[in-house]
Design an enzyme around this catalytic site. Sequence first.
Site, short mmCIF file in Angstrom:
data_model
loop_
_atom_site.label_atom_id
_atom_site.label_comp_id
_atom_site.label_asym_id
_atom_site.label_seq_id
_atom_site.Cartn_x
_atom_site.Cartn_y
_atom_site.Cartn_z
N HIS A 222 0.82 -1.22 0.00
CA HIS A 222 0.00 0.00 0.00
C HIS A 222 0.84 1.26 0.00
O HIS A 222 1.90 1.34 0.62
CB HIS A 222 -1.06 0.01 1.10
CG HIS A 222 -0.56 0.14 2.51
ND1 HIS A 222 -0.34 1.37 3.10
CD2 HIS A 222 -0.25 -0.78 3.45
CE1 HIS A 222 0.06 1.18 4.36
NE2 HIS A 222 0.14 -0.11 4.59
N ASP A 241 5.84 1.15 7.01
CA ASP A 241 4.42 0.94 6.72
C ASP A 241 3.91 2.00 5.74
O ASP A 241 3.45 3.04 6.15
CB ASP A 241 3.65 1.00 8.05
CG ASP A 241 2.17 0.68 7.90
OD1 ASP A 241 1.78 0.20 6.83
OD2 ASP A 241 1.43 0.93 8.85
N GLU A 275 -5.18 2.37 2.07
CA GLU A 275 -5.30 1.15 2.90
C GLU A 275 -5.57 1.50 4.36
O GLU A 275 -6.35 0.84 5.04
CB GLU A 275 -3.99 0.34 2.80
CG GLU A 275 -4.04 -1.00 3.53
CD GLU A 275 -3.49 -0.97 4.96
OE1 GLU A 275 -3.52 -2.02 5.62
OE2 GLU A 275 -3.06 0.09 5.43
N GLU A 276 -4.91 2.55 4.84
CA GLU A 276 -4.90 2.84 6.27
C GLU A 276 -6.25 3.29 6.83
O GLU A 276 -6.42 3.37 8.05
CB GLU A 276 -3.85 3.93 6.58
CG GLU A 276 -2.42 3.53 6.28
CD GLU A 276 -1.83 2.56 7.30
OE1 GLU A 276 -2.58 2.05 8.15
OE2 GLU A 276 -0.61 2.33 7.24
N ASP A 303 3.37 -5.83 3.26
CA ASP A 303 3.04 -4.65 4.07
C ASP A 303 3.85 -4.74 5.36
O ASP A 303 3.50 -5.51 6.25
CB ASP A 303 1.53 -4.61 4.35
CG ASP A 303 1.14 -3.39 5.16
OD1 ASP A 303 2.01 -2.54 5.44
OD2 ASP A 303 -0.05 -3.29 5.52
N HIS A 380 2.57 4.38 12.08
CA HIS A 380 1.50 5.37 12.28
C HIS A 380 1.96 6.53 13.17
O HIS A 380 1.13 7.23 13.76
CB HIS A 380 0.22 4.73 12.86
CG HIS A 380 -0.34 3.64 12.00
ND1 HIS A 380 -1.52 3.00 12.26
CD2 HIS A 380 0.13 3.06 10.88
CE1 HIS A 380 -1.76 2.07 11.36
NE2 HIS A 380 -0.75 2.10 10.49
N1 BES Z 1 0.71 -2.38 8.09
C1 BES Z 1 -0.44 -2.42 8.89
C2 BES Z 1 -0.87 -3.84 9.20
C3 BES Z 1 -0.21 -4.53 10.35
C4 BES Z 1 0.20 -3.86 11.47
C5 BES Z 1 -0.07 -5.90 10.29
C6 BES Z 1 0.79 -4.56 12.50
C7 BES Z 1 0.50 -6.61 11.33
C8 BES Z 1 0.93 -5.92 12.44
C9 BES Z 1 -1.59 -1.74 8.17
O1 BES Z 1 -1.21 -0.68 7.37
C10 BES Z 1 -2.54 -1.22 9.20
O2 BES Z 1 -2.24 -0.34 9.93
N2 BES Z 1 -3.70 -1.83 9.29
C11 BES Z 1 -4.68 -1.46 10.25
C12 BES Z 1 -6.02 -1.79 9.71
C13 BES Z 1 -6.46 -0.82 8.65
C14 BES Z 1 -7.67 -1.33 7.95
C15 BES Z 1 -6.78 0.50 9.30
C16 BES Z 1 -4.47 -2.21 11.52
O3 BES Z 1 -3.90 -3.29 11.49
O4 BES Z 1 -4.86 -1.72 12.57
ZN ZN Z 2 0.47 -0.93 6.43
#
Ligand code: BES
Ligand code: ZN
Length: 443
Positions: A222, A241, A275-276, A303, A380
């Site tokens: 992403h 990320d 994505e976020e 990711d 983040h």
């Molecule tokens: N890169 C993360 C996903 C992630 C984080 C996977 C930590 C495994 C461990 C992704 O960009 C993210 O932040 N995803 C969010 C969900 C999204 C739909 C807002 C999350 O995991 O909270």
């Molecule tokens: Zn991510």
Amino acid sequence: MKLTLSCSLAAAALFTAAGAAAAPTWITIGERAHAVLLKAAPAARTLASREVAVTVPVQRGAAALKAATETVHAVEIDEEMLPTLSFAVHRELRKCGGFARHESMAEALATLQRIDGAPASLLAPSYAIDNQALVNTLMPQLQASNILSTIQQLSNFQNRRYNSTHGVNASNWLFAQWQALNPGNRRDIQVRQITHSWAQKSVEFTIYGTGNAGETVILGAHLDSIASGPVETMRAPGADDDASGVAGLTEVIRVLMASNYVPKRNIRFIAYAAEEVGLWGSQAIAAQQASRRDLVVGVMQLDMTAFQGDSTDIWIYTDYTNAAQNAFVANLVGAYLPTYSVGYDACGYGCSDHASWHNKGFITSFPFEASDATYNFQIHTTNDTIATFGGTANHALKFTRLALAWLVELGSDGAPAAQAAPAAKPEQPIKAAKPATRAAAAR
Ligand code: BES
Ligand code: ZN
């Protein structure tokens, strides 16, 4: 609450500024994130809940898997709450806890029902490892320094938020980078941006295969990043990320182009927008493909690949992914990257773009930098920088190598040619071919 389709984000923001209700939208959300949502957005309305079947390791790290369940909810929520929710989930959980946004209430409810359904009319591709000569020529060409350079340039944008001018500029920049990798003299290559109902565009690079079945293999990452603060001024370098994933895709494209690789299947690289805030870009792209599910033979998501959280090199996430393809991915590590260790973990519903594909019955895998307890906790935030993962792309290179092996092994097959003439391949298979059965595709 009115159940109309959401109006534009700009309009929603205006309404909010004026104190009126923002546009409703619909999400499906996993149980960990749902608990955060109840606090962060008390006005959200849970429409339905379901125990979804998932596969998880018997314990963190273990290759042995067991069946489990996770409660997933369909929720109606103001669209403008999604960035807040995304941020709150990470602040409060320090764990992945995801959600996916849907175009309508009906779509959210339908998704809830089919999350753990069997892949519809999917024939598992051959997972034989039989392209050693090619993979072993290409893999050493991948360079950590190139990956690092792309991460640096993506991190230089103030942020890559889906609705900021920087997020738009980052998409345009990546598009230009990928266009520059297109040698220009090949008619089998298409580079394009995909326009969505929000500002940031997804970017796509396709190499059309010589097989005529239209089968496609998709490697994704992403493009957007997020942190707290105002849309335009927030600092969200998103180096891990997910500049790391996008940089990996870019380096694989470079190497495939430099060696003039011609696949049998179509090979597609996608840098998803937004994505976020709930997997928006991948939701839209997977939805377009959903009526031709049979044509996408495999999806992989990169990711977060740059931060090594523990001694294990490659973590394979087993929930909301496909067991047969995950076994293939682990076999690829054994065959091509035998010094790398592999661990298994689960990250919960909707944690990245692979979930958008999985929900629609596609075969997906998600190799990840660390366990769900040891990943980079600076994501983040303004500290998701290259320095935080130690200043090199050495860890990211492992995933880039794995992704290349996966792409070339799947991309070099293709119905009907691969099945019709296996003897035409010069290399000897080192693992027995798994029969292409529907059972093998079951998750
Ligand atoms: N890169 C993360 C996903 C992630 C984080 C996977 C930590 C495994 C461990 C992704 O960009 C993210 O932040 N995803 C969010 C969900 C999204 C739909 C807002 C999350 O995991 O909270
Ligand atoms: Zn991510």
